[in-house]
Structure formats: structure tokens, C-alpha cells
Design an enzyme around this catalytic site. Structure first.
Site, PDB file in Angstrom:
ATOM      1  N   TYR A 159       0.823  -1.154  -0.129  1.00 20.62           N
ATOM      2  CA  TYR A 159      -0.031  -0.112  -0.089  1.00 20.62           C
ATOM      3  C   TYR A 159       0.962   1.295   0.040  1.00 20.62           C
ATOM      4  O   TYR A 159       0.921   1.986  -0.867  1.00 20.62           O
ATOM      5  CB  TYR A 159      -0.879  -0.109   1.048  1.00 20.62           C
ATOM      6  CG  TYR A 159      -1.756   1.237   1.421  1.00 20.62           C
ATOM      7  CD1 TYR A 159      -2.679   1.480   0.398  1.00 20.62           C
ATOM      8  CD2 TYR A 159      -1.451   2.074   2.169  1.00 20.62           C
ATOM      9  CE1 TYR A 159      -3.404   2.866   0.514  1.00 20.62           C
ATOM     10  CE2 TYR A 159      -2.270   3.282   2.560  1.00 20.62           C
ATOM     11  CZ  TYR A 159      -3.079   3.574   1.483  1.00 20.62           C
ATOM     12  OH  TYR A 159      -3.666   5.006   1.498  1.00 20.62           O
ATOM     13  N   LYS A 163       1.270   4.130  -3.052  1.00 21.10           N
ATOM     14  CA  LYS A 163       1.007   5.508  -2.889  1.00 21.10           C
ATOM     15  C   LYS A 163       2.111   6.546  -3.295  1.00 21.10           C
ATOM     16  O   LYS A 163       1.815   7.437  -3.855  1.00 21.10           O
ATOM     17  CB  LYS A 163       0.426   5.790  -1.479  1.00 21.10           C
ATOM     18  CG  LYS A 163      -0.872   5.129  -1.225  1.00 21.10           C
ATOM     19  CD  LYS A 163      -2.092   5.551  -1.851  1.00 21.10           C
ATOM     20  CE  LYS A 163      -2.526   6.883  -1.697  1.00 21.10           C
ATOM     21  NZ  LYS A 163      -3.761   7.055  -2.488  1.00 21.10           N
TER      22      LYS A 163
HETATM   23  N1  LIG Z   1      -8.564   6.881   5.273  1.00 23.34           N
HETATM   24  C1  LIG Z   1      -7.384   7.245   5.575  1.00 23.34           C
HETATM   25  O1  LIG Z   1      -7.288   7.479   6.836  1.00 23.34           O
HETATM   26  C2  LIG Z   1      -6.495   7.846   4.655  1.00 23.34           C
HETATM   27  C3  LIG Z   1      -5.436   8.426   4.920  1.00 23.34           C
HETATM   28  C4  LIG Z   1      -4.719   9.104   3.803  1.00 23.34           C
HETATM   29  C5  LIG Z   1      -4.746   8.870   2.460  1.00 23.34           C
HETATM   30  N2  LIG Z   1      -5.998   8.130   2.032  1.00 23.34           N
HETATM   31  C6  LIG Z   1      -6.295   8.144   0.810  1.00 23.34           C
HETATM   32  O2  LIG Z   1      -7.508   8.714   0.559  1.00 23.34           O
HETATM   33  C7  LIG Z   1      -8.384   7.908  -0.534  1.00 23.34           C
HETATM   34  C8  LIG Z   1      -9.615   7.787  -0.002  1.00 23.34           C
HETATM   35  O3  LIG Z   1      -9.501   6.852   0.898  1.00 23.34           O
HETATM   36  P1  LIG Z   1     -10.720   6.433   1.900  1.00 23.34           P
HETATM   37  O4  LIG Z   1     -10.345   6.164   3.089  1.00 23.34           O
HETATM   38  O5  LIG Z   1     -11.890   7.107   1.523  1.00 23.34           O
HETATM   39  O6  LIG Z   1     -11.116   4.720   1.134  1.00 23.34           O
HETATM   40  P2  LIG Z   1     -12.278   4.201   0.504  1.00 23.34           P
HETATM   41  O7  LIG Z   1     -11.861   2.802   0.481  1.00 23.34           O
HETATM   42  O8  LIG Z   1     -13.507   4.658   1.440  1.00 23.34           O
HETATM   43  O9  LIG Z   1     -12.619   4.999  -0.618  1.00 23.34           O
HETATM   44  C9  LIG Z   1     -12.064   4.719  -1.936  1.00 23.34           C
HETATM   45  C10 LIG Z   1     -12.666   4.549  -3.197  1.00 23.34           C
HETATM   46  O10 LIG Z   1     -11.992   4.370  -4.298  1.00 23.34           O
HETATM   47  C11 LIG Z   1     -13.110   3.327  -4.997  1.00 23.34           C
HETATM   48  N3  LIG Z   1     -12.195   2.521  -5.741  1.00 23.34           N
HETATM   49  C12 LIG Z   1     -11.577   1.685  -5.317  1.00 23.34           C
HETATM   50  N4  LIG Z   1     -10.855   0.855  -6.498  1.00 23.34           N
HETATM   51  C13 LIG Z   1     -11.548   1.503  -7.526  1.00 23.34           C
HETATM   52  C14 LIG Z   1     -11.041   1.522  -9.043  1.00 23.34           C
HETATM   53  N5  LIG Z   1     -10.516   0.344  -9.421  1.00 23.34           N
HETATM   54  N6  LIG Z   1     -11.854   2.202  -9.619  1.00 23.34           N
HETATM   55  C15 LIG Z   1     -12.487   3.207  -9.241  1.00 23.34           C
HETATM   56  N7  LIG Z   1     -12.775   3.558  -8.027  1.00 23.34           N
HETATM   57  C16 LIG Z   1     -12.314   2.676  -7.145  1.00 23.34           C
HETATM   58  C17 LIG Z   1     -13.750   2.735  -3.867  1.00 23.34           C
HETATM   59  O11 LIG Z   1     -14.955   1.813  -4.620  1.00 23.34           O
HETATM   60  C18 LIG Z   1     -14.038   3.655  -2.903  1.00 23.34           C
HETATM   61  O12 LIG Z   1     -15.063   4.163  -2.874  1.00 23.34           O
HETATM   62  C19 LIG Z   1      -7.222   6.950  -1.095  1.00 23.34           C
HETATM   63  O13 LIG Z   1      -6.551   7.267  -1.750  1.00 23.34           O
HETATM   64  C20 LIG Z   1      -6.441   6.782   0.300  1.00 23.34           C
HETATM   65  O14 LIG Z   1      -5.128   6.091  -0.292  1.00 23.34           O
HETATM   66  C21 LIG Z   1      -6.825   7.668   3.305  1.00 23.34           C
HETATM   67  C1  LIG Z   2      -2.181  -2.626  17.398  1.00 19.75           C
HETATM   68  C2  LIG Z   2      -3.850  -2.755  17.113  1.00 19.75           C
HETATM   69  C3  LIG Z   2      -4.625  -3.131  18.382  1.00 19.75           C
HETATM   70  C4  LIG Z   2      -4.250  -1.517  16.670  1.00 19.75           C
HETATM   71  C5  LIG Z   2      -4.358  -1.296  14.866  1.00 19.75           C
HETATM   72  C6  LIG Z   2      -4.593  -0.014  14.782  1.00 19.75           C
HETATM   73  C7  LIG Z   2      -4.385   0.068  13.121  1.00 19.75           C
HETATM   74  C8  LIG Z   2      -5.414  -0.898  12.386  1.00 19.75           C
HETATM   75  C9  LIG Z   2      -4.444   1.534  12.612  1.00 19.75           C
HETATM   76  C10 LIG Z   2      -3.335   2.188  13.393  1.00 19.75           C
HETATM   77  C11 LIG Z   2      -2.824   3.375  12.209  1.00 19.75           C
HETATM   78  C12 LIG Z   2      -3.867   3.207  11.222  1.00 19.75           C
HETATM   79  C13 LIG Z   2      -3.371   3.610   9.872  1.00 19.75           C
HETATM   80  C14 LIG Z   2      -2.937   5.318   9.749  1.00 19.75           C
HETATM   81  O1  LIG Z   2      -4.131   6.013  10.580  1.00 19.75           O
HETATM   82  C15 LIG Z   2      -2.882   5.647   8.529  1.00 19.75           C
HETATM   83  C16 LIG Z   2      -3.060   5.216   7.452  1.00 19.75           C
HETATM   84  C17 LIG Z   2      -2.880   5.897   6.110  1.00 19.75           C
HETATM   85  C18 LIG Z   2      -3.760   5.753   5.168  1.00 19.75           C
HETATM   86  O2  LIG Z   2      -3.210   6.071   3.838  1.00 19.75           O
HETATM   87  C19 LIG Z   2      -4.500   4.442   4.947  1.00 19.75           C
HETATM   88  C20 LIG Z   2      -4.963   4.018   6.509  1.00 19.75           C
HETATM   89  C21 LIG Z   2      -3.879   3.987   7.316  1.00 19.75           C
HETATM   90  C22 LIG Z   2      -2.707   2.815   6.816  1.00 19.75           C
HETATM   91  C23 LIG Z   2      -4.364   3.353   8.825  1.00 19.75           C
HETATM   92  C24 LIG Z   2      -4.689   2.113   8.728  1.00 19.75           C
HETATM   93  C25 LIG Z   2      -5.179   1.548  10.158  1.00 19.75           C
HETATM   94  C26 LIG Z   2      -3.922   1.797  11.049  1.00 19.75           C
HETATM   95  C27 LIG Z   2      -2.917   0.774  10.425  1.00 19.75           C
END
Ligand SMILES: NC(=O)c1ccc[n+]([C@@H]2O[C@H](COP(=O)([O-])OP(=O)(O)OC[C@H]3O[C@@H](n4cnc5c(N)ncnc54)[C@H](O)[C@@H]3O)[C@@H](O)[C@H]2O)c1
Ligand SMILES: CC(C)CCC[C@@H](C)[C@H]1CC[C@H]2[C@@H]3[C@H](O)C=C4C[C@@H](O)CC[C@]4(C)[C@H]3CC[C@]12C
Length: 369
Positions: A159, A163
Site C-alpha cells: 500500500y 501511494k
Molecule cells: N482513510 C485514511 O485514513 C486515508 C489516509 C490517507 C490517505 N488516504 C487516501 O484517501 C483516498 C480515499 O481513501 P478512503 O479512506 O476514502 O478509502 P475508501 O475505500 O473509503 O474509498 C476509496 C474509493 O475508491 C473506490 N475505488 C477503489 N478501487 C477503484 C477502482 N478500481 N476504480 C474506481 N474506484 C475505485 C472505492 O470504491 C471507494 O469508494 C485513498 O486514495 C487513500 O489512499 C486515506
Molecule cells: C495494534 C492494534 C490493536 C491497533 C491497530 C490499529 C491499526 C489498524 C491502525 C493504526 C494506524 C492506522 C493507519 C493510519 O491511521 C494511517 C493510514 C494511512 C492511510 O493512507 C490508509 C490507512 C492507514 C494505513 C491506517 C490504517 C489502520 C491503522 C494501521
């Protein structure tokens, strides 16, 4: 709400517009981008909530599509002024194969860039992640760092690898000539751990707490700080930077910005308790019961079980060696780059963000309240 006096002539495309963050970006654009005439929402899975948005003054076009399919992406991008590329496969639990993660996050992003170039779309905002920087697997702390803080970024997990590659492609594409001869302007936003209404992992922790009789057990020392940012503020940053990409192309083009707000610095679990506590859960201290070596053993066992069971079923618990390392390593940001470059100020205070998230948890089915 959007002011009706502005001329509506802009077409935006949000990929991943039905995901956790994407839905907030879509709603924020409708509320805060008065020049919007059409909003295209592109996602693999369209949400039923899109229907209600079609009744407003902006044309909302739902496009069911796959970013890995170049022709579908090109058709959706054609004629758009701005693309916000938030679609991605967010998987640190081993649910998808490394190949699939790469295909969606890297090839999907390539397709978006090429579509912009071919069709003449000039402005592209990419949703990157703090994970392109860290935490690294060596456990080095990143304490209140900013976009210029040196850090040994080591990407092994599919992952963060994907990214980081996708972000690099987006930044390298800045300045490329698009159809019509003008330059492409790109930037990348790097959210830390996003929280708020719709956050699936918060939902999982809440339900796990309910199953355990209203208790959660501390696994991570309270001294480890984990960066978190409210989803509404991340969405607002996307809307704002997309708006400013044209006016401040020379400054913003090719740049990266951490997403930040006034959310407090806490450990991952203590932060979650800000919302789960008022919803009836308690966090029990178990440092003596679960020392780090035991957690690592359990995490490794989970990884082994995942591998063994793969031919039969998908076993993908939250705890694995990678998530343990991320949760157990301090990674927090402190920066004002977005404020300096495009005037970003968080739209939601910490109190608002907290209240909104608590209300969302309380409204969940099976609430402890
Ligand atoms: N959730 C977090 O903490 C977090 C933190 C940093 C960055 N991000 C980034 O933010 C973005 C959104 O993440 P999120 O948490 O909303 O995740 P999410 O899974 O809720 O949303 C991602 C969306 O992308 C769509 N998707 C996946 N594969 C696809 C494809 N092949 N074609 C079209 N659509 C597709 C999914 O259906 C979903 O609706 C991602 O790029 C993720 O890397 C998330
Ligand atoms: C040790 C366990 C009991 C706790 C597990 C928590 C774990 C699932 C959480 C902790 C941190 C979280 C990630 C972090 O907030 C940031 C990101 C970046 C984003 O791009 C995608 C999601 C992610 C990886 C979170 C995923 C869930 C994590 C690892």
C-alpha cells in the site's frame, strides 16, 4: 451553501467519489464551490445517496467505472476542468493482492494522468497519504514534522509503495503539455489518519468494543503519537487547493501538502476514545498483560494464519506486523504550508469535528447509548 450570483461554468470529476473521503469531497464541492456547473462522481461502486444530490442546482453525474480501465477514465475526464483523484485501494490488512493494489493505485493514477493529457484537462489534485513518508518499518519517530523534514522513507508494504509511486507520477506530470498546448498543474495532498463520519475502522473498533461488553484493551503505549485529521477538513483542503491550482499554478504546481487541522496529538487508541468514550466504551490498561513482544507474536501469528488459510478463506484481522508497526511509531505533523500556499484554514474546529464524529457513532446500529 453555494452563492447563486457566481457564474456556474466549471466541471469537476471526483474519482473514488463514493468512498469515505470521496463522499465528503463531493458534498463539500456542492456546498462550497459556487462556480460548479457539473460534478462527475466516478467510482467502482456508486452510493445510493448520490440520488438526493441530483435535485440541486449542480448537475451531478454518477459514473460507475474502474480507474484501471484507461478508456473508462478517459471518457469520464473528457471535458472536465479539474480532477480530484481520490480513488484508491486502501488495504494494509492483506485483503487484496499486491498486484491488485498496484494496478488500482499506480496504473489507475497513470490512467488519470494520461486522460488529462489526452483530453486537455489542466488541473489534477491527487489524494496521497502520510504513508508515502512513513512511519517506516524501522520505527523511526516523525515528531511534529513538516513537508521538508528529512525522514528515511522505506516502503516495503504494497500500500505505501503504491501511494509513493503514484504520488511521484502525479508530481512528475506537473508541467506536461495537455491537449490544446497548456501545461498540466498537479499537486498531492497527504492526509494522516483520517477520522469522522463514515470511518470504517472506527466502526470496527466500536463494534468490537460492544462485543467485549463495552471494553477495549490498550495495546499501544499512550506515549506514541499518531497523526489524525478530520475528514471534513481533508475534504475542504481538496476543494480549496483545486480552486487555487489555476490562480497560483506556479506556487502550488508540483507541491505536496500534509493535511492537518487542530485535532490533538494522541495515541491511536486514546484518540479513538475521544469518540468511543462518550458512546459508552472504556479503554482498559493492559500493558502488563500484553507487552510488545506478545503483540508482535500475535501479529506474526495472524500473518501466518492469513497465509495458511488463503486457499480456503480470507483472514484479514486489524492486527498484523505492519499495522502494529504503524500504530506503534510516533508520526505527527505540524505545518502551515497549505495555509501559506493557498490560504487553508481548517473549516471545522476540533470541538466540531469531535461532536460530529460522536453523533455519527451514536447513530450507529447497536449503539451502547
Ligand atoms: N482513510 C485514511 O485514513 C486515508 C489516509 C490517507 C490517505 N488516504 C487516501 O484517501 C483516498 C480515499 O481513501 P478512503 O479512506 O476514502 O478509502 P475508501 O475505500 O473509503 O474509498 C476509496 C474509493 O475508491 C473506490 N475505488 C477503489 N478501487 C477503484 C477502482 N478500481 N476504480 C474506481 N474506484 C475505485 C472505492 O470504491 C471507494 O469508494 C485513498 O486514495 C487513500 O489512499 C486515506
Ligand atoms: C495494534 C492494534 C490493536 C491497533 C491497530 C490499529 C491499526 C489498524 C491502525 C493504526 C494506524 C492506522 C493507519 C493510519 O491511521 C494511517 C493510514 C494511512 C492511510 O493512507 C490508509 C490507512 C492507514 C494505513 C491506517 C490504517 C489502520 C491503522 C494501521
Amino acid at each position: 451553501m453555494a452563492e447563486s450570483t457566481e457564474v456556474r461554468n466549471l466541471v469537476y470529476l471526483v474519482t473514488g467519489g463514493c468512498g469515505f473521503l470521496g463522499e465528503h469531497v463531493v458534498r463539500m464541492l456542492l456546498q462550497r464551490e459556487p462556480r460548479l456547473s457539473e460534478l462527475r462522481v466516478f467510482d467502482l461502486h456508486l452510493g445510493p445517496w448520490l440520488e438526493e444530490l441530483k435535485r440541486g442546482p449542480v448537475q451531478v453525474t454518477a459514473i460507475q467505472g474502474d480507474v484501471t480501465q484507461a478508456h473508462e477514465v478517459a471518457a469520464a475526464v473528457a471535458g472536465a476542468h479539474v480532477v480530484i483523484h481520490a480513488a484508491g485501494l486502501v488495504d494494509v490488512f492483506g485483503r487484496a493482492s499486491p498486484e491488485t493494489i498496484h494496478k488500482v493505485n499506480v496504473q489507475g493514477t497513470k490512467n488519470v494522468i494520461e486522460a488529462c493529457v489526452q483530453t486537455g484537462t489542466r488541473f489534477l489534485v491527487y489524494t496521497s497519504s502520510m504513508e508515502v513518508v512513513g512511519p517506516n518499518i524501522k520505527g523511526h519517530p516523525f515528531y511534529r514534522g513538516n513537508e521538508d523534514t528529512p525522514y528515511e522513507a522505506v516502503h516495503k508494504h504494497p500500500y505505501p509503495c503504491s501511494k509513493a509511486q503514484a504520488e511521484r507520477l502525479v508530481l512528475e506530470a506537473n508541467g506536461r503539455e495537455v491537449r490544446g498546448g497548456l501545461p498540466l498543474v498537479t499537486c498531492a495532498l497527504r492526509p494522516t489518519g483520517i477520522y469522522g463520519e463514515g470511518h470504517q475502522i472506527m466502526r470496527d473498533f466500536y463494534h468490537q468494543g460492544l462485543r467485549l461488553g463495552g471494553r477495549l484493551f490498550r495495546a499501544i503505549p499512550a506515549s506514541v503519537e499518531h497523526g489524525r485529521v478530520y475528514v471534513g477538513n481533508v475534504a475542504w483542503m481538496h476543494v480549496l487547493v483545486a480552486r487555487e491550482l489555476e490562480r497560483r499554478a506556479a506556487l502550488v504546481g508540483g507541491q505536496v501538502y500534509f493535511c492537518y487541522d487542530k485535532s490533538p496529538y494522541k495515541s491511536y487508541e486514546d484518540f479513538n476514545m475521544e469518540f468511543l468514550g462518550p458512546c459508552g466504551l472504556r479503554l482498559l490498561e493492559t500493558r502488563l498483560l500484553a507487552p510488545y513482544w506478545l503483540l508482535m507474536l500475535l501479529a506474526t501469528l495472524n500473518a501466518l494464519l492469513q497465509w495458511l488459510l488463503r486457499p480456503l478463506l480470507l483472514y484479514a484481522p486489524l492486527l498484523n506486523p505492519y499495522t502494529l508497526a504503524v500504530a506503534n511509531t510516533t508520526f505527527t505533523v505540524s505545518t502551515d504550508k497549505a495555509q501559506r500556499h493557498f490560504g487553508y484554514e481548517p473549516l471545522f474546529s476540533w470541538e466540531d469535528s469531535r461532536t460530529r464524529t460522536i453523533r455519527w457513532v451514536q447513530a450507529m446500529e447497536g449503539s451502547a447509548q
